[in-house]
Design an enzyme around this catalytic site. Structure first.
Site, mmCIF file in Angstrom:
data_model
loop_
_atom_site.group_PDB
_atom_site.id
_atom_site.type_symbol
_atom_site.label_atom_id
_atom_site.label_comp_id
_atom_site.label_asym_id
_atom_site.label_seq_id
_atom_site.Cartn_x
_atom_site.Cartn_y
_atom_site.Cartn_z
ATOM 1 N N ASN A 140 71.364 33.673 54.342
ATOM 2 C CA ASN A 140 72.230 33.481 55.511
ATOM 3 C C ASN A 140 71.635 34.240 56.696
ATOM 4 O O ASN A 140 70.558 34.814 56.590
ATOM 5 C CB ASN A 140 73.661 33.953 55.198
ATOM 6 C CG ASN A 140 73.668 35.398 54.751
ATOM 7 O OD1 ASN A 140 73.325 36.290 55.514
ATOM 8 N ND2 ASN A 140 74.047 35.641 53.497
ATOM 9 N N ASP B 22 77.794 33.500 48.015
ATOM 10 C CA ASP B 22 78.826 33.225 47.001
ATOM 11 C C ASP B 22 78.243 32.409 45.844
ATOM 12 O O ASP B 22 78.756 32.447 44.735
ATOM 13 C CB ASP B 22 79.980 32.447 47.644
ATOM 14 C CG ASP B 22 80.837 33.358 48.520
ATOM 15 O OD1 ASP B 22 81.072 34.513 48.094
ATOM 16 O OD2 ASP B 22 81.236 32.931 49.618
ATOM 17 N N LYS C 14 56.789 25.575 41.944
ATOM 18 C CA LYS C 14 57.288 24.992 43.198
ATOM 19 C C LYS C 14 57.842 23.590 42.939
ATOM 20 O O LYS C 14 57.161 22.762 42.298
ATOM 21 C CB LYS C 14 56.134 24.941 44.204
ATOM 22 C CG LYS C 14 56.557 24.465 45.552
ATOM 23 C CD LYS C 14 55.371 24.406 46.502
ATOM 24 C CE LYS C 14 55.778 23.732 47.786
ATOM 25 N NZ LYS C 14 54.646 23.401 48.616
ATOM 26 N N PHE D 256 84.496 43.406 54.761
ATOM 27 C CA PHE D 256 84.407 42.567 55.954
ATOM 28 C C PHE D 256 84.923 41.177 55.616
ATOM 29 O O PHE D 256 84.931 40.773 54.449
ATOM 30 C CB PHE D 256 82.952 42.442 56.416
ATOM 31 C CG PHE D 256 82.536 43.500 57.383
ATOM 32 C CD1 PHE D 256 82.262 44.782 56.943
ATOM 33 C CD2 PHE D 256 82.400 43.210 58.742
ATOM 34 C CE1 PHE D 256 81.857 45.771 57.836
ATOM 35 C CE2 PHE D 256 81.991 44.189 59.637
ATOM 36 C CZ PHE D 256 81.726 45.467 59.191
ATOM 37 N N LYS E 14 91.961 38.218 51.976
ATOM 38 C CA LYS E 14 90.865 38.977 51.343
ATOM 39 C C LYS E 14 91.258 40.442 51.159
ATOM 40 O O LYS E 14 90.936 41.059 50.145
ATOM 41 C CB LYS E 14 89.576 38.864 52.178
ATOM 42 C CG LYS E 14 88.933 37.496 52.042
ATOM 43 C CD LYS E 14 87.673 37.324 52.878
ATOM 44 C CE LYS E 14 87.160 35.891 52.755
ATOM 45 N NZ LYS E 14 86.121 35.540 53.692
ATOM 46 N N LYS F 184 91.286 41.550 47.279
ATOM 47 C CA LYS F 184 90.182 42.430 46.867
ATOM 48 C C LYS F 184 90.606 43.901 46.833
ATOM 49 O O LYS F 184 89.775 44.788 46.671
ATOM 50 C CB LYS F 184 88.973 42.212 47.789
ATOM 51 C CG LYS F 184 88.509 40.738 47.775
ATOM 52 C CD LYS F 184 87.165 40.512 48.391
ATOM 53 C CE LYS F 184 86.848 39.020 48.481
ATOM 54 N NZ LYS F 184 85.431 38.716 48.540
HETATM 55 O O1 PMT Z 1 74.026 41.729 59.602
HETATM 56 P P1 PMT Z 1 74.432 41.265 61.002
HETATM 57 O O2 PMT Z 1 73.462 40.266 61.577
HETATM 58 O O3 PMT Z 1 74.663 42.438 61.914
HETATM 59 O O4 PMT Z 1 75.826 40.505 60.869
HETATM 60 C C1 PMT Z 1 76.983 41.187 60.512
HETATM 61 C C2 PMT Z 1 77.851 40.373 59.543
HETATM 62 C C3 PMT Z 1 78.366 39.138 60.233
HETATM 63 C C4 PMT Z 1 77.060 39.994 58.294
HETATM 64 C C5 PMT Z 1 79.038 41.328 59.125
HETATM 65 O O5 PMT Z 1 79.726 41.719 60.258
HETATM 66 C C6 PMT Z 1 79.979 40.621 58.138
HETATM 67 O O6 PMT Z 1 80.880 39.911 58.504
HETATM 68 N N1 PMT Z 1 79.756 40.859 56.806
HETATM 69 C C7 PMT Z 1 80.439 40.182 55.742
HETATM 70 C C8 PMT Z 1 79.868 38.810 55.528
HETATM 71 C C9 PMT Z 1 80.544 38.107 54.372
HETATM 72 O O7 PMT Z 1 79.930 37.914 53.350
HETATM 73 O O8 PMT Z 1 81.819 37.835 54.565
HETATM 74 P P2 PMT Z 1 82.768 37.057 53.473
HETATM 75 O O9 PMT Z 1 84.015 36.810 54.246
HETATM 76 O O10 PMT Z 1 82.027 35.924 52.915
HETATM 77 O O11 PMT Z 1 82.994 38.144 52.345
HETATM 78 C C10 PMT Z 1 84.092 39.038 52.350
HETATM 79 C C11 PMT Z 1 83.693 40.365 51.772
HETATM 80 O O12 PMT Z 1 83.348 40.205 50.390
HETATM 81 C C12 PMT Z 1 82.503 41.034 52.432
HETATM 82 O O13 PMT Z 1 82.764 42.422 52.512
HETATM 83 C C13 PMT Z 1 81.353 40.760 51.471
HETATM 84 O O14 PMT Z 1 80.382 41.828 51.485
HETATM 85 C C14 PMT Z 1 82.059 40.705 50.136
HETATM 86 N N2 PMT Z 1 81.446 39.788 49.138
HETATM 87 C C15 PMT Z 1 81.354 38.472 49.392
HETATM 88 C C16 PMT Z 1 80.841 37.607 48.422
HETATM 89 C C17 PMT Z 1 80.400 38.166 47.206
HETATM 90 N N3 PMT Z 1 79.902 37.385 46.254
HETATM 91 N N4 PMT Z 1 80.496 39.478 46.989
HETATM 92 C C18 PMT Z 1 81.004 40.309 47.945
HETATM 93 O O15 PMT Z 1 81.078 41.523 47.746
#
Ligand code: PMT
Length: 400
Positions: free
Chosen positions: A209, A279, A289, A323, A337, A341
């Site tokens: 991403n 995810d 490849k 986040f 979330k 979580k």
């Molecule tokens: O790195 P930058 O370019 O500065 O950008 C910052 C950012 C946009 C990446 C950051 O601000 C941000 O939003 N991070 C979380 C991105 C994310 O994965 O969001 P989500 O809504 O999909 O996930 C929710 C939370 O679960 C997050 O804390 C994530 O770390 C966590 N997660 C998600 C999926 C997974 N399989 N395991 C996780 O722990």
């Protein structure tokens, strides 16, 4: 404020020297011991006698003087400093310090000093914006030099722009910050995750991403500044590692991040999970490849572990912040979330907004805690967002 503190001030040649007279006088009123070193050019603007009177002490100008007592002055002055300030700092002195040139009393003394250093630049705006000067300042910042950034406005030369020596109050605030650092998380253990994950498809390709790690690295830096022992687990990024980390663990896939988090979790009190974790990952990674063929290629994906959810389930009395990167129903999805979580609070960013989310230096966030307290922020630098997040951690830990 500065009782028992010695501030060595290196004064270099620029019109802003006159402002440093006022600064010295204020520092004396705040009970500091002030030692002034002037370069030859500085002495063209204001006489050493002025600084001698204001600082109530000798002003050092010459590297080689006949001695009335045995003392290697640039070493003894360097050793006496609790903080070393250069104000005004010209492009010339910044360049010399950056390149290790020590050819007068000031540059020799600063090189011999192990005290924290504060630099207050003042120069013509084109000089200040010159990439060479910017690069010198960037290097010094990376080496731990602290900058009292110049103000913008009309300069003595008539130009308009950045380069005016910042006000005495701002310089004093910086000195205070250095001498009495605010370390509300002193000794606390913090785990930050940052950056993207890469999920391999074959030896050549992967799913990922747009995360650059800027947000997470800003949080890690701020946590170090707050005195915490910081472990940073990071996906592949192209930005510099923060200084002062306890531990840095580089990972590629979500699975590797999961394993690293599990290994660290027992020794951690506070977790901030800003990484953009995939995810899904390809069900299988091809050994070779994948060759192109006619028609479409379907890739089957399977779920990655939800690392944040796992931490929430094994949280104990840790403080846990996550986040949410959202594009629709921002607050509702963030709230969901937060609850599912088991977080103490969540930082929700609308990644569709300009100047927010992935890759930018700024972010636009809402911080929502488990008690329903919601704060919506205007656009801020990611560094400033990081401070808000760490302040929230401090607030929560003071309630525990
Ligand atoms: O790195 P930058 O370019 O500065 O950008 C910052 C950012 C946009 C990446 C950051 O601000 C941000 O939003 N991070 C979380 C991105 C994310 O994965 O969001 P989500 O809504 O999909 O996930 C929710 C939370 O679960 C997050 O804390 C994530 O770390 C966590 N997660 C998600 C999926 C997974 N399989 N395991 C996780 O722990």
């Amino acid at each position: 404020m500065f009782k028992d503190k010695t501030i060595v001030i290196g004064v270099t040649g620029g019109i802003a020297v006159y402002k440093v007279c006022d600064l010295v006088s204020r520092l004396k009123k705040l009970n500091a011991t002030v030692k002034v070193i002037m370069t030859k050019s500085a002495a063209q603007f204001v006489s050493p006698l002025t600084f001698q009177t204001l600082s109530a002490g000798k002003v050092y100008t010459e590297m080689f003087e006949y001695l009335d007592h045995w003392d290697v002055e640039h070493i003894s002055v360097a050793k006496s400093a609790d903080v070393f300030l250069v104000a005004p700092a010209t492009a010339n002195v910044i360049g010399k310090i950056r390149h290790g040139i020590a050819d007068d009393m000031l540059t020799t003394t600063i090189m011999a000093s192990t005290a924290p250093k504060v630099i207050a630049p003042a120069m013509n705006t084109n000089m200040y914006m010159n990439p060479v000067v910017q690069d010198n300042m960037k290097t010094l910042k990376n080496l731990g030099y602290i900058f009292a950034e110049p103000d913008s406005g009309y300069l003595a030369c008539g130009d308009l722009g950045a380069g005016r020596l910042t006000d005495a109050e701002n310089i004093i605030a910086k000195l205070e910050e250095v001498l009495n650092p605010y370390k509300p998380l002193e000794g606390r253990t913090v785990l930050v995750t940052a950056g993207p994950t890469q999920e391999s498809l074959d030896p050549v390709r992967y799913l990922t991403n747009h995360s650059t790690g800027k947000m997470g690295y800003a949080i890690a830096r701020k946590a170090v500044e707050f005195g915490a022992k910081v472990t940073l687990i990071s996906g592949p990024v192209n930005i510099e590692k923060p200084d002062g980390l306890l531990k840095f663990i580089g990972i590629k896939s979500a699975d590797e991040m999961f394993e690293a988090v599990k290994d660290e979790l027992d020794s951690i009190e506070i977790v901030i999970k800003s990484a953009a974790v995939a995810d899904y990952r390809p069900i299988s990674v091809a050994d070779n490849k994948i060759k192109k063929k006619d028609g479409n290629l379907n890739i089957e994906l399977e779920r990655n572990p939800d690392i944040l959810k796992y931490i929430g389930q094994h949280k104990g009395d840790k403080i846990l912040a996550g986040f949410a990167a959202e594009t629709e129903n921002i607050i509702e999805n963030g709230k969901r979330k937060l609850v599912s979580k088991n977080l103490d609070f969540i930082i929700i960013n609308n990644i569709k907004e300009t100047d927010a989310g992935f890759g930018t230096d700024t972010n636009i966030v809402t911080i929502l805690d488990k008690y329903g307290v919601q704060k919506d922020y205007e656009k801020m630098l990611k560094d400033e967002v990081a401070k808000e997040i760490l302040d929230k951690i401090v607030e929560i830990s003071s309630q525990k």
